[in-house]
Design an enzyme around this catalytic site. Structure first.
Site, PDB file in Angstrom:
ATOM      1  N   TYR A 123       0.820  -1.212   0.000  1.00 15.67           N
ATOM      2  CA  TYR A 123       0.000   0.000   0.000  1.00 15.67           C
ATOM      3  C   TYR A 123       0.857   1.266   0.000  1.00 15.67           C
ATOM      4  O   TYR A 123       0.479   2.282   0.581  1.00 15.67           O
ATOM      5  CB  TYR A 123      -0.932   0.005   1.217  1.00 15.67           C
ATOM      6  CG  TYR A 123      -1.836  -1.205   1.274  1.00 15.67           C
ATOM      7  CD1 TYR A 123      -2.631  -1.557   0.187  1.00 15.67           C
ATOM      8  CD2 TYR A 123      -1.889  -2.005   2.413  1.00 15.67           C
ATOM      9  CE1 TYR A 123      -3.449  -2.672   0.221  1.00 15.67           C
ATOM     10  CE2 TYR A 123      -2.711  -3.123   2.462  1.00 15.67           C
ATOM     11  CZ  TYR A 123      -3.488  -3.452   1.361  1.00 15.67           C
ATOM     12  OH  TYR A 123      -4.301  -4.552   1.409  1.00 15.67           O
TER      13      TYR A 123
ATOM     14  N   HIS B 243      20.583   9.413  21.110  1.00 14.78           N
ATOM     15  CA  HIS B 243      20.081  10.739  20.719  1.00 14.78           C
ATOM     16  C   HIS B 243      20.334  10.919  19.234  1.00 14.78           C
ATOM     17  O   HIS B 243      21.488  10.972  18.790  1.00 14.78           O
ATOM     18  CB  HIS B 243      20.808  11.833  21.524  1.00 14.78           C
ATOM     19  CG  HIS B 243      20.127  13.160  21.491  1.00 14.78           C
ATOM     20  ND1 HIS B 243      20.033  13.923  20.343  1.00 14.78           N
ATOM     21  CD2 HIS B 243      19.493  13.865  22.473  1.00 14.78           C
ATOM     22  CE1 HIS B 243      19.389  15.039  20.618  1.00 14.78           C
ATOM     23  NE2 HIS B 243      19.043  15.033  21.913  1.00 14.78           N
TER      24      HIS B 243
ATOM     25  N   HIS C 121     -32.096   6.007   2.756  1.00 14.64           N
ATOM     26  CA  HIS C 121     -32.143   4.845   3.655  1.00 14.64           C
ATOM     27  C   HIS C 121     -31.921   3.538   2.880  1.00 14.64           C
ATOM     28  O   HIS C 121     -32.302   2.467   3.350  1.00 14.64           O
ATOM     29  CB  HIS C 121     -33.475   4.775   4.407  1.00 14.64           C
ATOM     30  CG  HIS C 121     -33.813   6.018   5.161  1.00 14.64           C
ATOM     31  ND1 HIS C 121     -33.325   6.287   6.421  1.00 14.64           N
ATOM     32  CD2 HIS C 121     -34.584   7.088   4.818  1.00 14.64           C
ATOM     33  CE1 HIS C 121     -33.782   7.455   6.833  1.00 14.64           C
ATOM     34  NE2 HIS C 121     -34.538   7.962   5.885  1.00 14.64           N
TER      35      HIS C 121
ATOM     36  N   SER D  80     -12.800 -15.466  -6.565  1.00 16.90           N
ATOM     37  CA  SER D  80     -12.926 -16.346  -5.402  1.00 16.90           C
ATOM     38  C   SER D  80     -12.157 -17.629  -5.666  1.00 16.90           C
ATOM     39  O   SER D  80     -12.153 -18.141  -6.789  1.00 16.90           O
ATOM     40  CB  SER D  80     -14.408 -16.666  -5.142  1.00 16.90           C
ATOM     41  OG  SER D  80     -14.546 -17.744  -4.239  1.00 16.90           O
TER      42      SER D  80
ATOM     43  N   LYS E  94     -17.592 -15.349  -9.117  1.00 15.93           N
ATOM     44  CA  LYS E  94     -17.563 -14.143  -8.294  1.00 15.93           C
ATOM     45  C   LYS E  94     -16.790 -12.999  -8.950  1.00 15.93           C
ATOM     46  O   LYS E  94     -15.712 -13.180  -9.489  1.00 15.93           O
ATOM     47  CB  LYS E  94     -16.929 -14.438  -6.929  1.00 15.93           C
ATOM     48  CG  LYS E  94     -17.706 -15.413  -6.060  1.00 15.93           C
ATOM     49  CD  LYS E  94     -19.054 -14.852  -5.642  1.00 15.93           C
ATOM     50  CE  LYS E  94     -18.927 -13.678  -4.699  1.00 15.93           C
ATOM     51  NZ  LYS E  94     -18.304 -14.031  -3.404  1.00 15.93           N
ATOM     52  N   ARG E  95     -17.409 -11.795  -8.878  1.00 12.88           N
ATOM     53  CA  ARG E  95     -16.771 -10.526  -9.267  1.00 12.88           C
ATOM     54  C   ARG E  95     -16.947  -9.595  -8.065  1.00 12.88           C
ATOM     55  O   ARG E  95     -17.979  -8.943  -7.927  1.00 12.88           O
ATOM     56  CB  ARG E  95     -17.418  -9.949 -10.518  1.00 12.88           C
ATOM     57  CG  ARG E  95     -17.166 -10.766 -11.779  1.00 12.88           C
ATOM     58  CD  ARG E  95     -18.125 -10.366 -12.895  1.00 12.88           C
ATOM     59  NE  ARG E  95     -17.892  -9.012 -13.406  1.00 12.88           N
ATOM     60  CZ  ARG E  95     -17.249  -8.732 -14.542  1.00 12.88           C
ATOM     61  NH1 ARG E  95     -16.743  -9.731 -15.274  1.00 12.88           N
ATOM     62  NH2 ARG E  95     -17.101  -7.490 -14.952  1.00 12.88           N
ATOM     63  N   ASN E  96     -15.957  -9.558  -7.218  1.00 15.17           N
ATOM     64  CA  ASN E  96     -16.077  -8.872  -5.939  1.00 15.17           C
ATOM     65  C   ASN E  96     -15.526  -7.444  -6.000  1.00 15.17           C
ATOM     66  O   ASN E  96     -14.540  -7.185  -6.693  1.00 15.17           O
ATOM     67  CB  ASN E  96     -15.335  -9.649  -4.852  1.00 15.17           C
ATOM     68  CG  ASN E  96     -15.839 -11.062  -4.709  1.00 15.17           C
ATOM     69  OD1 ASN E  96     -17.020 -11.328  -4.903  1.00 15.17           O
ATOM     70  ND2 ASN E  96     -14.947 -11.985  -4.365  1.00 15.17           N
TER      71      ASN E  96
ATOM     72  N   SER F 203       7.040   9.941  19.454  1.00 16.32           N
ATOM     73  CA  SER F 203       6.878   8.551  19.024  1.00 16.32           C
ATOM     74  C   SER F 203       5.648   8.388  18.141  1.00 16.32           C
ATOM     75  O   SER F 203       5.643   7.595  17.188  1.00 16.32           O
ATOM     76  CB  SER F 203       6.777   7.635  20.250  1.00 16.32           C
ATOM     77  OG  SER F 203       5.718   8.041  21.097  1.00 16.32           O
TER      78      SER F 203
ATOM     79  N   ARG G 236       6.442   9.810  14.557  1.00 23.90           N
ATOM     80  CA  ARG G 236       7.390   9.012  13.767  1.00 23.90           C
ATOM     81  C   ARG G 236       6.672   7.897  13.001  1.00 23.90           C
ATOM     82  O   ARG G 236       7.124   7.490  11.928  1.00 23.90           O
ATOM     83  CB  ARG G 236       8.469   8.415  14.680  1.00 23.90           C
ATOM     84  CG  ARG G 236       9.480   9.429  15.186  1.00 23.90           C
ATOM     85  CD  ARG G 236      10.443   8.789  16.173  1.00 23.90           C
ATOM     86  NE  ARG G 236      11.265   9.786  16.840  1.00 23.90           N
ATOM     87  CZ  ARG G 236      12.478  10.161  16.441  1.00 23.90           C
ATOM     88  NH1 ARG G 236      13.006   9.631  15.356  1.00 23.90           N
ATOM     89  NH2 ARG G 236      13.159  11.061  17.124  1.00 23.90           N
TER      90      ARG G 236
END
Length: 429
Positions: free
Chosen positions: A5, A68, A141, A262, A268-270, A307, A310
């Site tokens: 990613y 440091h 809705h 799948s 399946k076409r997800n 922290s 970072r």
């Protein structure tokens, strides 16, 4: 940050090489300013310019002993520069370097995010114009409401990301500040001219009151904007996921040749990309609350924020960059099925025209309450038993309007008459 990613251009911003390069730029600029003030000799500036360098592995080695990071960097820099390195970092404190660097890195990251949004805006505008008059059902809705167009759906998302672009520009303006003010921010050991000089050279504004650290409300605002952008990504991703459901099938992600949906069910076409985007949006938003909590530091400074930042800054910006790019690809290649949209629109036998029938009855002199009862009664027959809404109304003896007059209420053109005006307003910029 994991490679799956991450995109290289954003990742490079957070790599040690870029960070230490910025540290060196800050130290050199500060040294130049101090030389102009006569605090350090020009020979020191010349030595650092010519021989100043660093080695990431060596800095890590030194830090294992010093515990440091800034001292480790300065020690390594001195190994390259020699005796003149004693003039580097005169009167400065670590936060001067760290906070100014983070400002630069976040500015660089936001520049990429703005470019990402520009790409998404272009894709959304193109597809919106392509389906400007493509009829589809609007849902409230999750239930059929009234007709709209698929172009209007996309135009709404375009407007949201246009606002997000403005927010990113403002966030960049807010975060791009420089603090070179020394311990507790009093400038006692470093002249304010140094800060102004460094800020000007690095394209930043000076921080009015730094208290040794740049106030974290600036960072909180930036991460809040990242969270809003992520939510807009999820908003569009969920719309596509709903439209791809088997029962709906009005639009779907592009399915590549050879792609498998799948391991068990070959049919399946997800909506895997938009499901992925929903998850990535959660990760970006997860950085917002810690950024808000980082605002409250002890007195003039502590490092409880360090922290967090970072991990938070690289992860949130890298993830958001990837998500924007992925969403642009989804929109650009989105498969859209106008005939299925029309079929779904007509699947309830004309119930989507119920408001127009209600208004026609009130115009004919029937009270709103009585008209609502008439319309709902006949609508529920269609809902449960099927058939034509117009036929049901025509068969009801209490509906006194002629069929021909009622039929005028069953026109799709009524719902698209202002589409051009809305597009002109949305895309006026």
């Amino acid at each position: 940050m994991i490679p799956r990613y991450s995109r290289p251009e954003m990742t490079r911003i957070w790599e040690p090489e870029n960070k230490y390069r910025i540290w060196l730029d800050i130290e050199v600029a500060a040294l130049e300013a101090m030389a102009q003030l006569g605090i350090v000799p020009e020979t020191a500036v010349k030595a650092v310019r010519e021989r100043g360098n660093f080695n990431v592995e060596r800095i890590d080695e030194i830090e294992r002993e010093t515990r440091h990071d800034v001292i480790a960097f300065l020690t390594n820099l001195a190994e390259y520069v020699g005796p003149e390195a004693r003039f580097v970092h005169q009167g400065m404190t670590s936060s001067d370097v760290l906070d100014t660097t983070l400002s630069i890195q976040l500015s660089q990251a936001i520049d990429l995010l703005i470019a990402d949004v520009d790409g998404l805006l272009a894709a959304l505008k193109r597809r919106a114009e392509e389906h400007k008059t493509t009829l589809t059902v609007g849902r409230s809705h999750g239930i059929h409401a009234e007709p709209t167009t698929f172009g209007l759906k996309l135009a709404g998302h375009w407007a949201a990301f246009r606002r997000n672009r403005d927010r990113l520009v403002q966030a960049r303006r807010e975060i791009a500040t420089c603090a070179i003010s020394g311990p507790v921010g009093t400038f006692a050991s470093v002249d304010p001219f140094v800060e102004r000089y460094v800020a000007g050279k690095l394209g930043l504004q000076v921080e009015p009151v730094s208290t040794q650290v740049i106030p974290r409300d600036r960072h909180a605002m930036a991460f809040a904007v990242f969270g809003v952008v992520a939510s807009s990504i999820e908003n569009l991703a969920i719309e596509i996921r709903h439209l791809q459901r088997t029962e709906v099938r009005e639009a779907e992600e592009f399915f590549h040749q050879g792609q498998k949906g799948s391991s068990a069910m070959p049919h399946k076409r997800n909506p895997v990309l938009t499901e992925n985007l929903t998850g990535l949006a959660r990760l970006v938003r997860a950085a917002v609350v810690p950024a808000m909590e980082n605002v409250a530091l002890w007195h003039e400074r502590d490092i409880s924020h360090s922290s967090v930042e970072r991990m938070q800054a690289p992860d949130a910006t890298v993830t958001l960059d990837f998500a924007l790019s992925r969403l642009t690809g989804v929109v650009d290649k989105l498969l859209i099925y106008p005939e299925r949209m029309k079929a779904n629109l007509e699947s309830l036998g004309g119930l989507v025209f119920s408001q127009r029938v209600l208004l026609a009855l009130t115009q004919a002199g029937i009270s709103r309450e009585a008209a609502y009862t008439l319309v709902q009664r006949n609508a529920m027959k269609v809902w449960h038993e099927g058939g034509s809404f117009l036929d049901r109304l025509d068969e009801d003896p209490e509906v006194t309007i002629p069929r021909e007059a009622l039929a005028h209420a069953f026109s799709y053109d009524f719902y698209t008459k202002h589409v051009d005006d809305i597009f002109a307003r949305v895309f006026a910029e």
